[in-house]
Design an enzyme around this catalytic site. Structure first.
Site, PDB file in Angstrom:
ATOM      1  N   ASP A 105       0.797  -1.276   0.044  1.00 21.28           N
ATOM      2  CA  ASP A 105      -0.119  -0.172   0.056  1.00 21.28           C
ATOM      3  C   ASP A 105       0.831   1.147   0.105  1.00 21.28           C
ATOM      4  O   ASP A 105       0.112   2.414  -0.122  1.00 21.28           O
ATOM      5  CB  ASP A 105      -0.863  -0.054   1.257  1.00 21.28           C
ATOM      6  CG  ASP A 105      -0.331  -0.357   2.530  1.00 21.28           C
ATOM      7  OD1 ASP A 105       0.834   0.309   2.724  1.00 21.28           O
ATOM      8  OD2 ASP A 105      -0.950  -0.841   3.433  1.00 21.28           O
ATOM      9  N   HIS A 120       6.518  -7.988  -0.946  1.00 19.14           N
ATOM     10  CA  HIS A 120       5.872  -8.489  -1.638  1.00 19.14           C
ATOM     11  C   HIS A 120       5.384  -7.318  -2.789  1.00 19.14           C
ATOM     12  O   HIS A 120       4.150  -7.284  -3.376  1.00 19.14           O
ATOM     13  CB  HIS A 120       4.396  -8.812  -0.843  1.00 19.14           C
ATOM     14  CG  HIS A 120       4.739 -10.095  -0.236  1.00 19.14           C
ATOM     15  ND1 HIS A 120       3.827 -10.260   1.076  1.00 19.14           N
ATOM     16  CD2 HIS A 120       5.313 -11.119  -0.179  1.00 19.14           C
ATOM     17  CE1 HIS A 120       4.243 -11.737   1.383  1.00 19.14           C
ATOM     18  NE2 HIS A 120       5.087 -11.834   0.875  1.00 19.14           N
TER      19      HIS A 120
HETATM   20  P1  OAD Z   1      -2.882 -11.170   7.636  1.00 17.56           P
HETATM   21  O1  OAD Z   1      -4.133 -10.926   7.203  1.00 17.56           O
HETATM   22  O2  OAD Z   1      -2.466 -12.727   7.474  1.00 17.56           O
HETATM   23  O3  OAD Z   1      -2.733 -10.843   9.087  1.00 17.56           O
HETATM   24  C1  OAD Z   1      -3.214  -9.712   9.760  1.00 17.56           C
HETATM   25  C2  OAD Z   1      -2.661  -9.621  11.045  1.00 17.56           C
HETATM   26  O4  OAD Z   1      -3.133  -8.427  11.687  1.00 17.56           O
HETATM   27  C3  OAD Z   1      -3.425 -10.562  12.088  1.00 17.56           C
HETATM   28  O5  OAD Z   1      -2.262 -11.171  12.968  1.00 17.56           O
HETATM   29  C4  OAD Z   1      -4.267  -9.698  12.985  1.00 17.56           C
HETATM   30  O6  OAD Z   1      -4.290 -10.359  14.356  1.00 17.56           O
HETATM   31  C5  OAD Z   1      -3.441  -8.536  13.218  1.00 17.56           C
HETATM   32  N1  OAD Z   1      -4.107  -7.247  13.275  1.00 17.56           N
HETATM   33  C6  OAD Z   1      -5.585  -7.151  13.285  1.00 17.56           C
HETATM   34  N2  OAD Z   1      -6.094  -5.818  13.392  1.00 17.56           N
HETATM   35  C7  OAD Z   1      -4.638  -5.238  13.880  1.00 17.56           C
HETATM   36  C8  OAD Z   1      -4.257  -3.751  14.393  1.00 17.56           C
HETATM   37  N3  OAD Z   1      -5.141  -2.863  14.591  1.00 17.56           N
HETATM   38  N4  OAD Z   1      -3.022  -3.512  14.683  1.00 17.56           N
HETATM   39  C9  OAD Z   1      -1.952  -4.482  14.491  1.00 17.56           C
HETATM   40  N5  OAD Z   1      -2.359  -5.759  14.293  1.00 17.56           N
HETATM   41  C10 OAD Z   1      -3.534  -6.090  13.798  1.00 17.56           C
HETATM   42  O7  OAD Z   1      -1.876 -10.297   6.918  1.00 17.56           O
HETATM   43  P2  OAD Z   1      -0.115 -10.471   6.520  1.00 17.56           P
HETATM   44  O8  OAD Z   1       0.431 -11.222   7.904  1.00 17.56           O
HETATM   45  O9  OAD Z   1       0.329  -9.224   6.138  1.00 17.56           O
HETATM   46  O10 OAD Z   1       0.769 -12.026   0.299  1.00 17.56           O
HETATM   47  O11 OAD Z   1      -0.459 -11.456   5.338  1.00 17.56           O
HETATM   48  C11 OAD Z   1       0.694 -12.038   5.075  1.00 17.56           C
HETATM   49  C12 OAD Z   1       0.692 -12.052   3.260  1.00 17.56           C
HETATM   50  O12 OAD Z   1      -0.545 -12.739   3.079  1.00 17.56           O
HETATM   51  C13 OAD Z   1       0.395 -10.946   2.528  1.00 17.56           C
HETATM   52  O13 OAD Z   1       1.243 -10.172   2.255  1.00 17.56           O
HETATM   53  C14 OAD Z   1      -0.513 -11.275   1.285  1.00 17.56           C
HETATM   54  C15 OAD Z   1      -1.307 -12.523   2.117  1.00 17.56           C
HETATM   55  O14 OAD Z   1      -1.517 -13.593   1.182  1.00 17.56           O
HETATM   56  C16 OAD Z   1       0.449 -11.885  -0.840  1.00 17.56           C
HETATM   57  O15 OAD Z   1      -0.531 -11.271  -1.397  1.00 17.56           O
HETATM   58  C17 OAD Z   1       1.675 -12.740  -1.515  1.00 17.56           C
END
Ligand code: OAD
Length: 247
Positions: A105, A120
């Site tokens: 983003d 990514h």
């Molecule tokens: P996820 O959607 O898997 O995880 C989001 C995380 O943010 C979770 O652990 C939530 O508990 C946490 N969360 C929720 N609200 C929050 C807040 N207000 N503050 C802090 N944390 C919060 O997202 P990613 O780990 O980024 O890849 O996912 C990894 C990858 O999976 C992405 O880059 C994407 C996706 O498939 C690709 O597209 C290649």
């Protein structure tokens, strides 16, 4: 939580080289949905049908119509929140050197961080699937889907789809940042997608403290993280910065 906020403030004050790994959770407060969990993109869309490179190659119009157009519209409107701004303040205070983000983003750069590794890739640019020419997002007319390059080829986001390699430079630089840091903040990632989830493991193996900020536990929480501050990124970052001022 107060004790952990003070602990993080002290650990950050003592650290010489801080890195951060961020995920979708840090951008939720900017109105961008995460991938997993309640309201997550993968609840509505099957990633293998819409976010795998084979799906994009097979039917780019379908992937554009269903996923990319909606994501592009959400991202075009999004602004950095206190989580991003907090990390930018840590850089301005000469604490934080590098952010490795799984997000596409561009909000860390918008908040003011200058060394951001986009693990990514990014949605800020589109790339021709035929000739490779890149276009900034705002130059791309999405009134006709899929948008096309001057050469006639179809444009795609300059982001990593499932089944694709992580850009080599991002991979190499992340490994270096993880090796060099003495404290890593891991903010808003479920830490289930590889190889990104290995980055804190590399930092830990090289002696860094790992401080997680997330409302939920993750696979890193017990084995790898020194501690987890359970809360939302914006509020937790604000409170850590406040606590640092009192040290
Ligand atoms: P996820 O959607 O898997 O995880 C989001 C995380 O943010 C979770 O652990 C939530 O508990 C946490 N969360 C929720 N609200 C929050 C807040 N207000 N503050 C802090 N944390 C919060 O997202 P990613 O780990 O980024 O890849 O996912 C990894 C990858 O999976 C992405 O880059 C994407 C996706 O498939 C690709 O597209 C290649």
């Amino acid at each position: 939580m107060d004790d952990l906020i003070r602990r993080a403030a002290k650990d950050l004050a003592a650290a010489g080289n801080v890195a951060a790994l961020t995920g979708a959770g840090i951008s939720i407060e900017s109105g961008i949905p995460p991938f997993r969990g309640k309201g997550g993109l993968w609840e509505r869309f099957d990633p293998m049908e819409f976010a795998h490179i084979d799906a994009l190659m097979r039917d780019p119009t379908k992937v554009w119509k269903v996923l990319i157009k909606e994501m592009k519209e959400i991202l075009d409107r999004a602004e950095p929140n206190n989580g991003h701004k907090g990390l930018a303040k840590l850089e301005a205070r000469d604490k934080l050197k590098t952010i490795i983000t799984q997000n596409v983003d561009g909000l860390h750069q918008a908040a003011g961080n200058t060394d951001v590794i986009e693990y990514h890739g990014t949605f800020a640019w589109q790339r021709c699937m035929d000739c490779g020419k890149k276009y900034e997002n705002r130059e791309v007319d999405v009134s006709k889907i899929p948008p096309r390059c001057d050469c006639g080829g179809i444009l795609r986001p300059d982001a990593v789809f499932f089944g694709e390699m992580i850009p080599a430079e991002a991979m190499w630089r992340s490994r270096q940042a993880a090796t060099d840091c003495d404290l890593m903040l891991v903010v808003g990632t479920s830490a289930v997608v590889q190889p990104a989830a290995m980055i804190p493991v590399i930092a830990k193996e090289n002696g860094a403290k790992i401080v997680e900020i997330n409302p939920e536990k993750t696979p890193l929480t017990f084995e790898i993280s020194d501690y987890l501050i359970m809360g939302e990124a914006g509020e937790v970052m604000n409170r850590i910065l406040e606590a640092m001022e009192k040290i």
